[in-house]
Motif scaffolding. Structure first.
Motif, PDB file in Angstrom:
ATOM      1  N   GLU A 281      -2.580  -2.320  -5.331  1.00  0.00           N
ATOM      2  CA  GLU A 281      -2.054  -2.676  -4.015  1.00  0.00           C
ATOM      3  C   GLU A 281      -2.250  -4.154  -3.694  1.00  0.00           C
ATOM      4  O   GLU A 281      -1.640  -4.677  -2.766  1.00  0.00           O
ATOM      5  CB  GLU A 281      -2.726  -1.816  -2.937  1.00  0.00           C
ATOM      6  N   HIS A 282      -3.098  -4.837  -4.445  1.00  0.00           N
ATOM      7  CA  HIS A 282      -3.309  -6.266  -4.208  1.00  0.00           C
ATOM      8  C   HIS A 282      -2.168  -7.108  -4.778  1.00  0.00           C
ATOM      9  O   HIS A 282      -2.099  -8.315  -4.521  1.00  0.00           O
ATOM     10  CB  HIS A 282      -4.633  -6.716  -4.838  1.00  0.00           C
ATOM     11  N   TYR A 286       4.067  -5.166  -6.898  1.00  0.00           N
ATOM     12  CA  TYR A 286       3.783  -3.741  -7.107  1.00  0.00           C
ATOM     13  C   TYR A 286       3.984  -2.960  -5.808  1.00  0.00           C
ATOM     14  O   TYR A 286       4.585  -1.882  -5.804  1.00  0.00           O
ATOM     15  CB  TYR A 286       2.357  -3.561  -7.625  1.00  0.00           C
ATOM     16  N   ARG A 287       3.497  -3.506  -4.702  1.00  0.00           N
ATOM     17  CA  ARG A 287       3.639  -2.825  -3.410  1.00  0.00           C
ATOM     18  C   ARG A 287       5.102  -2.662  -3.018  1.00  0.00           C
ATOM     19  O   ARG A 287       5.456  -1.726  -2.300  1.00  0.00           O
ATOM     20  CB  ARG A 287       2.917  -3.604  -2.303  1.00  0.00           C
ATOM     21  N   ARG A 294       6.712   3.062  -6.819  1.00  0.00           N
ATOM     22  CA  ARG A 294       5.268   2.825  -6.759  1.00  0.00           C
ATOM     23  C   ARG A 294       4.500   4.139  -6.774  1.00  0.00           C
ATOM     24  O   ARG A 294       3.455   4.262  -7.413  1.00  0.00           O
ATOM     25  CB  ARG A 294       4.915   2.031  -5.502  1.00  0.00           C
ATOM     26  N   CYS A 298       1.734   5.375  -9.681  1.00  0.00           N
ATOM     27  CA  CYS A 298       0.375   5.803  -9.345  1.00  0.00           C
ATOM     28  C   CYS A 298      -0.007   7.089 -10.074  1.00  0.00           C
ATOM     29  O   CYS A 298      -1.173   7.322 -10.360  1.00  0.00           O
ATOM     30  CB  CYS A 298       0.237   6.027  -7.843  1.00  0.00           C
TER      31      CYS A 298
END
Length: 301
Positions: A281-282, A286-287, A294, A298
């Motif tokens: 999430e950083h 990707y977010r 996404r 996960c």
């Protein structure tokens, strides 16, 4: 035995009309729907689409009455031009939906609900999640479910401290967003073949002298013993409409350390760019992965 949802138009099924904006139109009875929070991108803008009828999340499910609902009718010219009944090799369904073909193709999402595909009273299949603000097919060739396959290819980066987990992503040419590679399953094609073909087309545009080596590596990567299905169902895709929607089978393939060092990526004709993207999430890219990609990335982590 499967249950038929209340809004399916079977012989003898009662019909009704409701007024919307002064015009009479057919209205289907309510059906079971997924939560609206899984259906946000399907109500969003797409560069090739006209503006959608605006819906709040509460009015997405078909079971919620919405007498003022006046969705925009839209099918892209490319879909019409590829009608399989008028163009040899065309990839799109006929202009009018054929119920038998839609039922034969099926729907992963309706299967999860234990239901047969529902149709409105005009004979069009209904999105299993709910309203999108657009009717007809948009950019999607098939009435009902349009089936795709997405390979989720990951590795532990051997060149970075801590060996962070990374996933192969491509930049889409239509929206500019980063996404998992993938594409439509051709008629009669095995999903396993689609997964490898799409990865090769979108991430394997290597020079001819490296082609044999790349194919050997991808063959090892995509072997059946290395595959794990992580998702099968509805995709919250901005191309979706009330009558056509994306569904996918997502398979996870993890690169072993030696392969992770050697597997070089080059964007093919179907992608603008390709890269290994750190999972987390950083990471802003990707977010903001396309559709609900996404969530699927996960799954294998």
């Amino acid at each position: 035995q499967r249950r038929v949802p209340a809004n399916a138009t079977e012989p003898g099924h009662s019909r009704r009309c409701e007024k919307a904006g002064g015009a009479m139109r057919r209205a289907a009875k309510p059906m079971v729907s997924k939560p609206a929070d899984t259906h946000t991108r399907a109500r969003s803008a797409h560069p090739a689409y006209p503006p959608r009828f605006q819906l709040d999340a509460a009015h997405v499910p078909w079971r919620v009455p919405l007498s003022a609902y006046a969705p925009v009718e839209f099918v892209h010219p490319a879909v019409v031009a590829n009608d399989c009944t008028s163009k040899p090799g065309g990839w799109a369904d006929p202009v009018e939906p054929v119920r038998a073909d839609i039922l034969k193709r099926g729907s992963f999402e309706y299967d999860k609900l234990g239901l047969t595909v529902a149709f409105d009273e005009a004979g069009r299949p209904l999105n299993p999640v709910g309203r999108t603000g657009i009717t007809n097919r948009g950019l999607l060739g098939k009435w009902g479910a349009n089936h795709a396959a997405d390979p989720i290819v990951t590795r532990r980066n051997p060149f970075k401290s801590g060996s962070p987990l990374e996933v192969v992503v491509i930049q889409r040419k239509d929206t500019g967003e980063w996404a998992i590679p993938g594409g439509m399953v051709d008629a009669g094609e095995l999903v396993s073949a689609t997964l490898r073909r799409e990865f090769m087309e979108e991430a394997g545009n290597v020079p001819s002298e490296q082609r044999a080596k790349f194919e050997e590596m991808t063959k090892a990567l995509f072997k059946a013993s290395n595959a794990r299905e992580v998702y099968r169902g509805y995709v919250d895709d901005p191309r979706n409409t009330d009558n056509a929607w994306m569904e996918t089978v997502a398979m996870h393939f993890h690169c072993q350390p030696d392969l992770a060092k050697m597997l070089e990526l080059r964007a093919g004709d179907d992608a603008a760019e390709v890269q290994w993207l750190e999972v987390g999430e950083h990471v802003e890219q990707y977010r903001k992965l396309y559709a609900n990609h996404r969530v699927r990335v996960c799954c294998p982590v």
